[in-house]
Design a protein around this motif. Structure first.
Motif, PDB file in Angstrom:
ATOM      1  N   ASP A 168       0.805  -1.223   0.000  1.00  0.00           N
ATOM      2  CA  ASP A 168       0.000   0.000   0.000  1.00  0.00           C
ATOM      3  C   ASP A 168       0.842   1.277   0.000  1.00  0.00           C
ATOM      4  N   ARG A 169       2.133   1.160   0.167  1.00  0.00           N
ATOM      5  CA  ARG A 169       2.997   2.336   0.252  1.00  0.00           C
ATOM      6  C   ARG A 169       3.059   3.056  -1.092  1.00  0.00           C
ATOM      7  N   PRO A 170       3.256   4.374  -1.073  1.00  0.00           N
ATOM      8  CA  PRO A 170       3.451   5.103  -2.335  1.00  0.00           C
ATOM      9  C   PRO A 170       4.615   4.505  -3.121  1.00  0.00           C
ATOM     10  N   TRP A 171       4.537   4.642  -4.445  1.00  0.00           N
ATOM     11  CA  TRP A 171       5.563   4.057  -5.310  1.00  0.00           C
ATOM     12  C   TRP A 171       6.959   4.552  -4.963  1.00  0.00           C
ATOM     13  N   TYR A 172       7.087   5.834  -4.661  1.00  0.00           N
ATOM     14  CA  TYR A 172       8.412   6.381  -4.349  1.00  0.00           C
ATOM     15  C   TYR A 172       9.010   5.660  -3.146  1.00  0.00           C
ATOM     16  N   CYS A 173       8.202   5.396  -2.131  1.00  0.00           N
ATOM     17  CA  CYS A 173       8.667   4.671  -0.944  1.00  0.00           C
ATOM     18  C   CYS A 173       9.116   3.263  -1.319  1.00  0.00           C
ATOM     19  N   ARG A 174       8.377   2.643  -2.200  1.00  0.00           N
ATOM     20  CA  ARG A 174       8.717   1.279  -2.614  1.00  0.00           C
ATOM     21  C   ARG A 174       9.962   1.249  -3.495  1.00  0.00           C
ATOM     22  N   LEU A 175      10.216   2.330  -4.202  1.00  0.00           N
ATOM     23  CA  LEU A 175      11.380   2.400  -5.085  1.00  0.00           C
ATOM     24  C   LEU A 175      12.669   2.766  -4.351  1.00  0.00           C
ATOM     25  N   PHE A 176      12.576   3.635  -3.366  1.00  0.00           N
ATOM     26  CA  PHE A 176      13.789   4.147  -2.719  1.00  0.00           C
ATOM     27  C   PHE A 176      14.608   2.994  -2.143  1.00  0.00           C
ATOM     28  N   PRO A 177      15.910   2.970  -2.382  1.00  0.00           N
ATOM     29  CA  PRO A 177      16.812   4.002  -2.879  1.00  0.00           C
ATOM     30  C   PRO A 177      17.094   3.930  -4.378  1.00  0.00           C
ATOM     31  N   PHE A 178      16.231   3.243  -5.109  1.00  0.00           N
ATOM     32  CA  PHE A 178      16.439   3.078  -6.551  1.00  0.00           C
ATOM     33  C   PHE A 178      15.689   4.144  -7.343  1.00  0.00           C
ATOM     34  N   TRP A 179      16.190   4.403  -8.551  1.00  0.00           N
ATOM     35  CA  TRP A 179      15.499   5.262  -9.503  1.00  0.00           C
ATOM     36  C   TRP A 179      15.825   4.752 -10.897  1.00  0.00           C
ATOM     37  N   VAL A 180      14.974   5.058 -11.852  1.00  0.00           N
ATOM     38  CA  VAL A 180      15.143   4.565 -13.220  1.00  0.00           C
ATOM     39  C   VAL A 180      15.178   5.753 -14.176  1.00  0.00           C
ATOM     40  N   ILE A 181      16.188   5.758 -15.029  1.00  0.00           N
ATOM     41  CA  ILE A 181      16.296   6.744 -16.111  1.00  0.00           C
ATOM     42  C   ILE A 181      16.664   5.963 -17.363  1.00  0.00           C
ATOM     43  N   ASN A 182      15.862   6.112 -18.420  1.00  0.00           N
ATOM     44  CA  ASN A 182      16.078   5.374 -19.673  1.00  0.00           C
ATOM     45  C   ASN A 182      16.172   3.863 -19.434  1.00  0.00           C
ATOM     46  N   ARG A 183      15.311   3.357 -18.592  1.00  0.00           N
ATOM     47  CA  ARG A 183      15.224   1.931 -18.255  1.00  0.00           C
ATOM     48  C   ARG A 183      16.496   1.397 -17.607  1.00  0.00           C
ATOM     49  N   GLN A 184      17.366   2.311 -17.184  1.00  0.00           N
ATOM     50  CA  GLN A 184      18.564   1.940 -16.440  1.00  0.00           C
ATOM     51  C   GLN A 184      18.321   2.243 -14.964  1.00  0.00           C
ATOM     52  N   ASN A 195      13.332  -6.377 -12.502  1.00  0.00           N
ATOM     53  CA  ASN A 195      12.039  -6.226 -13.173  1.00  0.00           C
ATOM     54  C   ASN A 195      11.004  -5.557 -12.271  1.00  0.00           C
ATOM     55  N   GLU A 196      11.012  -5.875 -10.987  1.00  0.00           N
ATOM     56  CA  GLU A 196      10.071  -5.212 -10.069  1.00  0.00           C
ATOM     57  C   GLU A 196      10.366  -3.726  -9.958  1.00  0.00           C
ATOM     58  N   ILE A 197      11.644  -3.363  -9.877  1.00  0.00           N
ATOM     59  CA  ILE A 197      12.002  -1.937  -9.816  1.00  0.00           C
ATOM     60  C   ILE A 197      11.533  -1.232 -11.080  1.00  0.00           C
ATOM     61  N   LEU A 198      11.764  -1.830 -12.226  1.00  0.00           N
ATOM     62  CA  LEU A 198      11.304  -1.237 -13.479  1.00  0.00           C
ATOM     63  C   LEU A 198       9.784  -1.095 -13.489  1.00  0.00           C
ATOM     64  N   GLU A 199       9.074  -2.102 -12.999  1.00  0.00           N
ATOM     65  CA  GLU A 199       7.613  -2.053 -12.934  1.00  0.00           C
ATOM     66  C   GLU A 199       7.132  -0.976 -11.961  1.00  0.00           C
ATOM     67  N   PHE A 200       7.751  -0.881 -10.780  1.00  0.00           N
ATOM     68  CA  PHE A 200       7.375   0.160  -9.808  1.00  0.00           C
ATOM     69  C   PHE A 200       7.556   1.543 -10.427  1.00  0.00           C
ATOM     70  N   HIS A 201       8.676   1.728 -11.123  1.00  0.00           N
ATOM     71  CA  HIS A 201       8.929   3.039 -11.733  1.00  0.00           C
ATOM     72  C   HIS A 201       7.925   3.329 -12.841  1.00  0.00           C
TER      73      HIS A 201
END
Length: 171
Positions: A109-125, A155-161
């Motif tokens: 239920d957490r916001p996507w940003y919370c679920r992503l941190f400390p990761f981020w995606v730019i150009n699928r990288q 793949n989960e990080i890419l999906e979350f982003h």
């Protein structure tokens, strides 16, 4: 997500003071927006822990850094005279969803940003924020051990982003 290992590292980090869940302690930090879609996923009653905040210049600059080739879209979504929904902070500048045992929101239920941190995606990288106060980052020199620690896959990080980008209006 492996909540046990993630919660352990996050609680250790919180014991040291500053965390990604305490952005109000540092005036230069900008707290991420929460979309209406994300707000609707929160458990009943949790919406009272959200607030509206002005789209200040430093917030817009941060959004432009997070979405580097979408500055025009950033201004459409977050006009300077407008506001965005975000998680409320307590008087000490700590996320309203954080208590002595960690985040009380279920992981799903957490916001996507919370679920992503400390990761981020730019150009699928996939990249990692360079937050040197974060114990997870300090103790892991590459993405692979961080994936294991947070119990996520590439793949989960890419999906979350992808979902964050869509819910925030960037996709």
């Amino acid at each position: 997500m492996n909540a046990i290992s993630q919660d352990y590292i996050c609680l250790r980090c919180a014991d040291q003071g500053r965390t990604c869940c305490s952005p109000g302690i540092f005036p230069e930090m900008v707290y991420f927006p929460v979309s209406e879609t994300e707000a609707s996923r929160l458990p009943e009653g949790a919406e009272k822990f959200l607030r509206r905040e002005a789209n200040a210049p430093n917030f817009i600059q941060t959004m432009n850094r997070l979405f580097p080739r979408q500055s025009q879209r950033t201004l459409e979504l977050f006009p300077p005279q407008g506001e965005h929904l975000t998680v409320a902070l307590d008087a000490a500048g700590v996320c309203a969803f954080l208590d002595k045992n960690g985040c009380w929101l279920p992981v799903q239920d957490r916001p996507w940003y919370c679920r992503l941190f400390p990761f981020w995606v730019i150009n699928r990288q996939i990249h990692c924020f360079q937050d040197q106060a974060c114990l997870a980052i300090k103790e892991n020199s590459s993405l692979t051990p961080l994936f294991r620690l947070f119990g996520v896959t590439r793949n989960e990080i890419l999906e979350f982003h992808t979902r964050l980008s869509r819910d925030w209006g960037f996709a």
